[in-house]
Design an enzyme around this catalytic site. Structure first.
Site, PDB file in Angstrom:
ATOM      1  N   ARG A 162       0.837  -1.206   0.000  1.00  0.00           N
ATOM      2  CA  ARG A 162       0.000   0.000   0.000  1.00  0.00           C
ATOM      3  C   ARG A 162       0.873   1.257   0.000  1.00  0.00           C
ATOM      4  NH1 ARG A 162      -3.892  -2.925  -2.040  1.00  0.00           N
ATOM      5  NH2 ARG A 162      -4.681  -4.512  -0.610  1.00  0.00           N
ATOM      6  N   GLU A 287      -6.037 -12.096   8.194  1.00  0.00           N
ATOM      7  CA  GLU A 287      -5.686 -12.169   6.776  1.00  0.00           C
ATOM      8  C   GLU A 287      -4.536 -13.146   6.519  1.00  0.00           C
ATOM      9  OE1 GLU A 287      -7.188  -7.791   5.312  1.00  0.00           O
ATOM     10  OE2 GLU A 287      -5.066  -8.000   5.826  1.00  0.00           O
ATOM     11  N   LYS A 361      -7.752   0.389  14.508  1.00  0.00           N
ATOM     12  CA  LYS A 361      -8.037   1.274  13.375  1.00  0.00           C
ATOM     13  C   LYS A 361      -9.151   2.243  13.757  1.00  0.00           C
ATOM     14  CE  LYS A 361      -6.509  -1.605   9.525  1.00  0.00           C
ATOM     15  NZ  LYS A 361      -6.800  -2.053   8.144  1.00  0.00           N
ATOM     16  N   ASP A 366     -11.987  -0.465   7.326  1.00  0.00           N
ATOM     17  CA  ASP A 366     -10.613  -0.455   6.812  1.00  0.00           C
ATOM     18  C   ASP A 366     -10.293   0.879   6.145  1.00  0.00           C
ATOM     19  OD1 ASP A 366      -8.088  -1.240   6.086  1.00  0.00           O
ATOM     20  OD2 ASP A 366      -8.720  -2.583   4.493  1.00  0.00           O
ATOM     21  N   GLU A 388      -5.119   3.954  15.258  1.00  0.00           N
ATOM     22  CA  GLU A 388      -4.321   3.824  14.041  1.00  0.00           C
ATOM     23  C   GLU A 388      -5.006   4.565  12.899  1.00  0.00           C
ATOM     24  OE1 GLU A 388      -2.292  -0.043  12.745  1.00  0.00           O
ATOM     25  OE2 GLU A 388      -3.919   0.112  11.289  1.00  0.00           O
ATOM     26  N   GLU A 394      -4.464   4.717   0.740  1.00  0.00           N
ATOM     27  CA  GLU A 394      -4.939   3.512   0.070  1.00  0.00           C
ATOM     28  C   GLU A 394      -6.330   3.682  -0.519  1.00  0.00           C
ATOM     29  OE1 GLU A 394      -5.867  -1.204   1.079  1.00  0.00           O
ATOM     30  OE2 GLU A 394      -4.962   0.082   2.611  1.00  0.00           O
ATOM     31  N   TRP A 547     -14.606 -11.036   1.366  1.00  0.00           N
ATOM     32  CA  TRP A 547     -13.948 -10.051   2.227  1.00  0.00           C
ATOM     33  C   TRP A 547     -14.893  -9.301   3.173  1.00  0.00           C
ATOM     34  CZ3 TRP A 547      -8.829 -10.101   2.706  1.00  0.00           C
ATOM     35  CH2 TRP A 547      -8.084 -10.740   1.703  1.00  0.00           C
TER      36      TRP A 547
END
Length: 685
Positions: A162, A287, A361, A366, A388, A394, A547
């Site tokens: 990324r 992941e 996060k 995401d 975060e 991204e 996902w």
């Protein structure tokens, strides 16, 4: 901002001209230690360039500026008079000006370094008039950047996962870069905006990066040596299965005694090599990365294993909360990726050791252009948390689009999970950590897009002072980066051009995050990007994948039902009043409507527009705003270095093209789904 210098990179917000105000003065520096030496060296270089003079501990010398540690027994004149009665703190400093003398005092050399860079930011105003004593302290203890850098070039993700600014500044051809001058320059830039910690490798730890912990530790030590003079501690991402992969053990079970001994021994060797090592960063059970689940253990067991090994040396483990099922059935509307972090971690509150920092996060999915704040931040009062942020763009244009992210981050930090009378996110992390995923590579402009440097600078400044105004931070960056090189000796004749330069950059950047939101995914729905690389529109690209990133658009409506009444129950993870606000179709904020609710296209927003008309209007408006930004940039050609202007113009051309593609694909998709025409009669493909 000038073009890259002969070393191959330009100075970003530290051009030599930014030090003119200091370098033309008589300066005294008092204090010992590596960082105090750095302060002296910075001042000495500036004085050599601009005709000033610097002395070490010469209390009877005439002076305009004193930079001193409070531990010095005798300080000259004003410096002795303004010596603080209370501690400035480990990284804090006092700034004052009296009787024509500017003074920076700090208890710790790091504070002296940050005080120096504050004087650089102030420029001539630091040496004008009187200034009562001001106390400056960072709100957070650890202001950290995670580099998702691979030592080897990964066949899919390249060298920087990324990353949108070239290769790694740390690694090249499977080894550390031979010349670390650029790493030193990077440390200097980071210190100047307040960052004090860096993780030097990818959280997805591949085979080569795993060995940085053991037989390649000297590679990490070389980087630490270069960053140390600027107060930056190195951290390392590690593979949870290292005892198996590196140590030859049959297990990485966190409760196994041999595993504990292995981590203790390895960690001791790390600190023997790098005494000021910061600690470990871990992505586990996420992941495809290994973790404690393989052994029937939970994340507290896994994190505490590493924390136990680090504790004798003062190290910390940043344990990432980005854990979710990435192999779910797209037909299953009950499984909700947004719930995952809370479901995994909230029950573990109070079980983590004191030197575990749970890294969360800022949103529950995401790093989308619009998400609610993660409910985990409010759910774990007995656990140390780090928030975060993603500095690398991204999902916000990949440093091909102008997208100044400080307004988004300021909203996150100012969000009050317990309602208007409760603490803000900034209060939750007060004294703790703010972590950003770095946007830096070996591109001559550091960040690919020259204007993306503002995001890196703003991250550091918000980590230091989370309640800062994004527009004021942008002014700081502009004045450091562009004004010194544009104005030379700041003759009055240049004032008009400088103001025009500032107006141009504010016009392009201030609202650029919301502009990006307008021409991409509407009303908080997110993830309408091309799979894999995540650049450009693909409305159904992730809709039928494992996902867990769905919008559920059909002929009748769009959005994800996350209510307790009829949906996934995600709204119940928030404390009141937000659990009720998000649950309610009437009270839910428009910008998050489709994140929390599945609604008909004719649903009327608080703005008075229907959902479908909002989609059309915002996508037309966003594309037009990008075109306006390009026109402003073209008109300002004479204000910027020609090579930099050309780079930004080329990128704005691509942003215009991509914004039009987003506009046309999103509008066409929803027109064909809904059958509802644009009331303004504009052409939809």
């Amino acid at each position: 901002m000038t073009a890259p210098d002969p070393a191959g990179f330009h100075p970003a917000w530290l051009p030599p001209e930014a030090f003119r105000a200091i370098g033309s003065r008589r300066v005294l520096v008092f204090g010992d230690g590596l960082l105090a030496e750095t302060v002296h060296d910075e001042v000495a270089r500036a004085c050599a360039r601009f005709g000033g003079r610097v002395r070490r501990g010469a209390e009877n010398e005439p002076h305009d500026l004193v930079l001193a540690l409070t531990t010095v027994e005798v300080l000259p004149g004003v410096a002795g008079e303004v010596r603080p009665d209370s501690a400035t703190g480990a990284e804090g400093y006092l700034l004052a000006r009296r009787d024509g003398v500017t003074v920076v005092l700090a208890d710790d050399p790091a504070g002296l370094l940050y005080g120096l860079f504050h004087v650089v930011r102030l420029g001539e105003s630091a040496f004008t008039g009187e200034r009562p004593a001001e106390h400056h302290r960072p709100a957070t203890r650890r202001r950290m950047l995670d580099h998702w850098d691979n030592v080897d070039v990964h066949p899919v993700m390249g060298q920087v996962e990324r990353g949108y600014a070239g290769g790694s500044i740390f690694w090249h051809d499977g080894a550390p870069r031979g010349d670390l001058a650029r790493v030193r320059a990077y440390g200097r830039l980071l210190a100047a905006c307040g960052i004090n910690a860096v993780a030097v490798n990818n959280v997805n730890v591949h085979a080569t990066e795993a060995r940085l912990l053991t037989d390649r530790l000297s590679d990490v030590a070389a980087i630490a040596d270069v960053l140390r003079p600027y107060g930056i501690r190195v951290h390392l991402s590690v593979n949870f299965a290292s005892p198996v992969a590196l140590g030859g053990l049959p297990t990485a079970d966190p409760l196994d005694e041999e595993v504990r001994k292995w981590w203790a021994g390895v960690t001791e060797r790390v600190y023997d090599t790098i005494p000021d090592f910061g600690g470990y960063v871990v992505k586990a059970d996420s992941e495809g990365q290994p973790g404690p689940f393989a052994y029937g253990r939970d994340h507290a067991d896994g994190a505490n294993l590493l924390a136990e090994a680090l504790e004798p040396f003062g190290g910390v483990v940043h344990w990432r909360a980005f854990v979710y099922n990435h192999r779910q059935d797209w037909r299953d509307r009950a499984t909700d990726r947004a719930r995952a972090a809370y479901d995994h971690f909230a029950p573990l509150d109070g079980r983590f050791r004191d030197n575990v920092i749970l890294q969360v996060k800022h949103g529950p999915i995401d790093f989308q252009v619009r998400e609610p704040v993660s409910p985990v931040i409010a759910a774990m009062p007995a656990t140390r948390l780090a928030v975060e942020l993603q500095v690398t763009q991204e999902y916000t244009g990949q440093q091909r689009h102008v997208c100044y992210l400080a307004p988004m981050w300021r909203e996150v930090l100012g969000f009050r999970p317990w309602g208007p009378d409760g603490d803000a996110v900034a209060d939750v992390i007060d004294g703790g950590d703010l972590v950003g995923v770095s946007n830096v590579g070996d591109d001559p402009y550091w960040t690919g897009h020259p204007l993306a440097q503002a995001n890196l600078y703003a991250f550091g400044r918000l980590a230091w002072a989370p309640r800062s105004d994004p527009a004021a931070i942008l002014d700081e960056w502009i004045d450091l980066t562009f004004v010194p090189t544009a104005s030379g000796d700041t003759e009055p004749a240049a004032t008009g051009e400088i103001e025009r330069l500032r107006r141009t950059l504010h016009a392009i950047m201030d609202d650029s995050w919301r502009t990006y939101e307008r021409y991409t995914a509407p009303l908080g729905v997110g993830f309408m990007v091309r799979p894999g690389h995540h650049y450009g529109p693909d409305v159904d690209g992730y809709e039928y994948t494992p996902w867990g990133t769905y919008h559920f658009a059909d002929r009748d409506g769009v959005g994800v039902d996350r209510t307790r009444a009829t949906g996934t129950g995600f709204t119940g993870q928030y404390p009141p009043p937000w659990s009720e606000v998000y649950e309610s179709l009437d009270r839910c904020p428009d910008e998050l409507l489709l994140f929390f609710h599945h609604v008909p296209y004719g649903h009327v927003l608080h703005s008075g527009s229907t959902v479908i008309q909002h989609v059309y209007d915002t996508h037309f408006a966003g594309a037009e705003q990008v075109e306006q930004a390009r026109r402003r940039w073209v008109e300002a050609a004479g204000l910027f270095d020609p090579s930099l202007h050309a780079r930004v113009k080329e990128l704005l051309d691509e942003q215009v093209r991509c914004a039009e593609e987003w506009r046309d694909q999103i509008n066409a998709y929803f027109f064909r789904k809904s059958g509802v025409p644009d009331v303004r009669g504009r052409r939809i493909p």
